[in-house]
Design an enzyme around this catalytic site. Structure first.
Site: not given
Length: 191
Positions: A11, A90-92, A107-108, A140, A142
């Protein structure tokens, strides 16, 4: 602007948001912080700051659909204007994102659309680029896709290690996240 922040790890981006709120430099309310697994330091940070927390443990559900439904319910209980994925690994589902009006901020640690996925820093180094950076975008369903809101470049030093580069990117990422949230709050999240 009410936000719910989702974390999977320490975090550190979240702490930058907490610090900016506490200093008066960011006009948002952190309604809650949630995690996808128990024992994250991000949840401990939040609890120590007096922020409500919750855990929707991915391993406690029979499949991704059941977990997504539980996560949606947990987040919705705090009625956020924006959901912030801050190191949330995790992908939602599209249903999760749609439940919050598409206001799912991510963020990436790369300049999307280059180097999406869990290893953006490693992939940038392996490819041999001289510049990478970080991106804040509306996510989104993806993997690291969706409209880009802000980006900032970070030059890669000769012989730089993945860990050293990632730490330098995180410094920029924290600042970019806070400034993006400030702009969204000022605009009423309409961007």
């Amino acid at each position: 602007m009410r936000i719910v922040v989702l974390v999977s790890g320490t975090g550190s981006n979240l702490q930058a948001v907490i610090d900016a709120v506490n200093s008066g430099g960011l006009d948002v309310e952190i309604a809650a912080v949630g995690a996808d697994r128990p024992g994250t330091y991000g949840v401990e940070r939040s609890a120590a700051a007096g922020i409500p927390t919750f855990v929707v443990d991915f391993k406690a559900y029979p499949d991704r659909a059941a977990w997504n439904a539980a996560l949606t319910e947990a987040v919705a209980a705090f009625a956020p204007d924006v959901v912030v994925s801050s190191g949330f690994m995790r992908i939602v589902s599209a249903d999760f994102i749609d439940s919050f009006g598409g206001k799912y901020l991510n963020t990436h640690p790369a300049l999307l659309p280059a180097f999406p996925g869990a290893h953006g820093v490693r992939d940038a180094l392996a490819y041999g680029v001289k510049v990478t950076g970080c991106t804040v975008h509306w996510a989104d369903a993806g993997v690291d896709t969706g409209p880009i809101i802000a980006q900032e470049a970070v030059a890669i030093g000769d012989g730089e290690t993945e860990d050293a580069l990632h730490e330098r990117i995180k410094v920029v990422e924290r600042r970019l996240l806070v400034s993006t949230l400030a702009a969204l709050a000022a605009a009423g999240t309409s961007e």
